[in-house]
Design an enzyme around this catalytic site. Sequence first.
Site, PDB file in Angstrom:
ATOM      1  N   GLY A   1      77.670 -34.812 -12.302  1.00 58.14           N
ATOM      2  CA  GLY A   1      78.278 -34.067 -13.534  1.00 58.14           C
ATOM      3  C   GLY A   1      79.461 -34.889 -14.393  1.00 58.14           C
ATOM      4  O   GLY A   1      80.216 -35.645 -13.419  1.00 58.14           O
TER       5      GLY A   1
ATOM      6  N   GLN B   1      86.624 -36.797 -19.388  1.00 56.10           N
ATOM      7  CA  GLN B   1      86.406 -37.950 -18.318  1.00 56.10           C
ATOM      8  C   GLN B   1      86.293 -39.172 -18.950  1.00 56.10           C
ATOM      9  O   GLN B   1      86.384 -40.267 -18.224  1.00 56.10           O
ATOM     10  CB  GLN B   1      85.535 -37.659 -17.149  1.00 56.10           C
ATOM     11  CG  GLN B   1      86.133 -36.118 -16.237  1.00 56.10           C
ATOM     12  CD  GLN B   1      85.140 -35.988 -15.278  1.00 56.10           C
ATOM     13  OE1 GLN B   1      84.046 -35.361 -15.681  1.00 56.10           O
ATOM     14  NE2 GLN B   1      85.258 -36.371 -13.875  1.00 56.10           N
TER      15      GLN B   1
ATOM     16  N   CYS C   1      85.057 -35.018  -7.465  1.00 55.84           N
ATOM     17  CA  CYS C   1      85.050 -35.498  -8.702  1.00 55.84           C
ATOM     18  C   CYS C   1      85.344 -36.687  -9.218  1.00 55.84           C
ATOM     19  O   CYS C   1      85.988 -37.424  -8.321  1.00 55.84           O
ATOM     20  CB  CYS C   1      86.370 -34.444  -9.195  1.00 55.84           C
ATOM     21  SG  CYS C   1      86.430 -34.895 -11.148  1.00 55.84           S
ATOM     22  N   LEU C   2      84.692 -37.377 -10.243  1.00 62.92           N
ATOM     23  CA  LEU C   2      84.780 -38.671 -10.364  1.00 62.92           C
ATOM     24  C   LEU C   2      85.850 -39.097 -10.832  1.00 62.92           C
ATOM     25  O   LEU C   2      86.612 -40.157 -10.758  1.00 62.92           O
ATOM     26  CB  LEU C   2      83.495 -39.080 -11.518  1.00 62.92           C
ATOM     27  CG  LEU C   2      82.286 -38.954 -11.083  1.00 62.92           C
ATOM     28  CD1 LEU C   2      81.173 -39.416 -12.212  1.00 62.92           C
ATOM     29  CD2 LEU C   2      81.882 -39.847  -9.932  1.00 62.92           C
TER      30      LEU C   2
ATOM     31  N   HIS D   1      82.717 -26.459 -12.425  1.00 58.59           N
ATOM     32  CA  HIS D   1      83.721 -27.572 -12.222  1.00 58.59           C
ATOM     33  C   HIS D   1      83.846 -28.208 -13.648  1.00 58.59           C
ATOM     34  O   HIS D   1      84.751 -28.675 -13.939  1.00 58.59           O
ATOM     35  CB  HIS D   1      83.061 -28.419 -11.152  1.00 58.59           C
ATOM     36  CG  HIS D   1      83.714 -29.665 -11.161  1.00 58.59           C
ATOM     37  ND1 HIS D   1      84.656 -29.996  -9.662  1.00 58.59           N
ATOM     38  CD2 HIS D   1      84.171 -30.835 -11.619  1.00 58.59           C
ATOM     39  CE1 HIS D   1      85.279 -30.960 -10.060  1.00 58.59           C
ATOM     40  NE2 HIS D   1      84.815 -31.590 -11.196  1.00 58.59           N
ATOM     41  N   GLU D   2      82.642 -28.510 -14.290  1.00 58.54           N
ATOM     42  CA  GLU D   2      82.772 -29.112 -15.603  1.00 58.54           C
ATOM     43  C   GLU D   2      83.267 -28.378 -16.757  1.00 58.54           C
ATOM     44  O   GLU D   2      84.094 -28.810 -17.549  1.00 58.54           O
ATOM     45  CB  GLU D   2      81.363 -29.601 -16.068  1.00 58.54           C
ATOM     46  CG  GLU D   2      80.548 -30.283 -15.095  1.00 58.54           C
ATOM     47  CD  GLU D   2      81.453 -31.625 -14.578  1.00 58.54           C
ATOM     48  OE1 GLU D   2      82.239 -32.250 -15.410  1.00 58.54           O
ATOM     49  OE2 GLU D   2      81.272 -32.104 -13.476  1.00 58.54           O
TER      50      GLU D   2
ATOM     51  N   HIS E   1      86.805 -28.844 -16.420  1.00 60.63           N
ATOM     52  CA  HIS E   1      87.438 -30.020 -17.348  1.00 60.63           C
ATOM     53  C   HIS E   1      87.522 -29.721 -18.633  1.00 60.63           C
ATOM     54  O   HIS E   1      88.522 -30.374 -19.188  1.00 60.63           O
ATOM     55  CB  HIS E   1      86.443 -31.071 -16.848  1.00 60.63           C
ATOM     56  CG  HIS E   1      86.510 -32.006 -15.881  1.00 60.63           C
ATOM     57  ND1 HIS E   1      87.468 -32.763 -15.531  1.00 60.63           N
ATOM     58  CD2 HIS E   1      85.683 -32.149 -14.774  1.00 60.63           C
ATOM     59  CE1 HIS E   1      87.436 -33.368 -14.348  1.00 60.63           C
ATOM     60  NE2 HIS E   1      86.214 -32.793 -13.840  1.00 60.63           N
TER      61      HIS E   1
END
Length: 183
Positions: free
Chosen positions: A45, A50, A104-105, A146-147, A150
């Site tokens: 994701g 990001q 998480c990236l 989660h997204e 963000h």
Amino acid sequence: MTGSVCIYGNPVLRKKSELVTAVTDDIRALADRMLGIMYAAEGIGLAAEQIGQTESVFVLDVPARVDQDKEGRPNNPGVKMPQVFINPEIIGASEETAVAEEGCLSFPELYVPVTRPAEVVVRYLDRDGNEQVLNAKGLLARAIQHELDHLNGVLLVDHMSVVAKLKNALQLIKLKKQSRENL
Ligand code: NI
């Protein structure tokens, strides 16, 4: 390619996203770029923040083979991947919660147990600008939440307990330092 993903410490990650007023070719191009960066970084994701953008857009590709219940049945049969979520909004959530480790990236090598509603209903516009309502459970439900975090400027670190923050303090400082050097 992870260099394309903003790392913890970059102020853009704390920005709240802005609603997309029309799903144009530019928005589709943004979503496609996000998918490319996500795949290159081997993520499931990615949210617009990001990659330094503030449109209310995130993308997901949650493989069915990793999103199964205890008996090995798919949690979300019939949901095609990848998916583009534009102006997503959670309109329903189960009282039942689930806890699982999330990565998480924007926080390389950090994994944090996060408790979230086990199932959610999300309303959004798809890549073609059509309104969709999706009932999700399992990993997909977790990834959506989660997204969405963000898009609200909420990060994995905000879900960490005091103990977990202490335990990972050095790693967090390292990420922030690295992030500042890349700005
Ligand atoms: Ni993330």
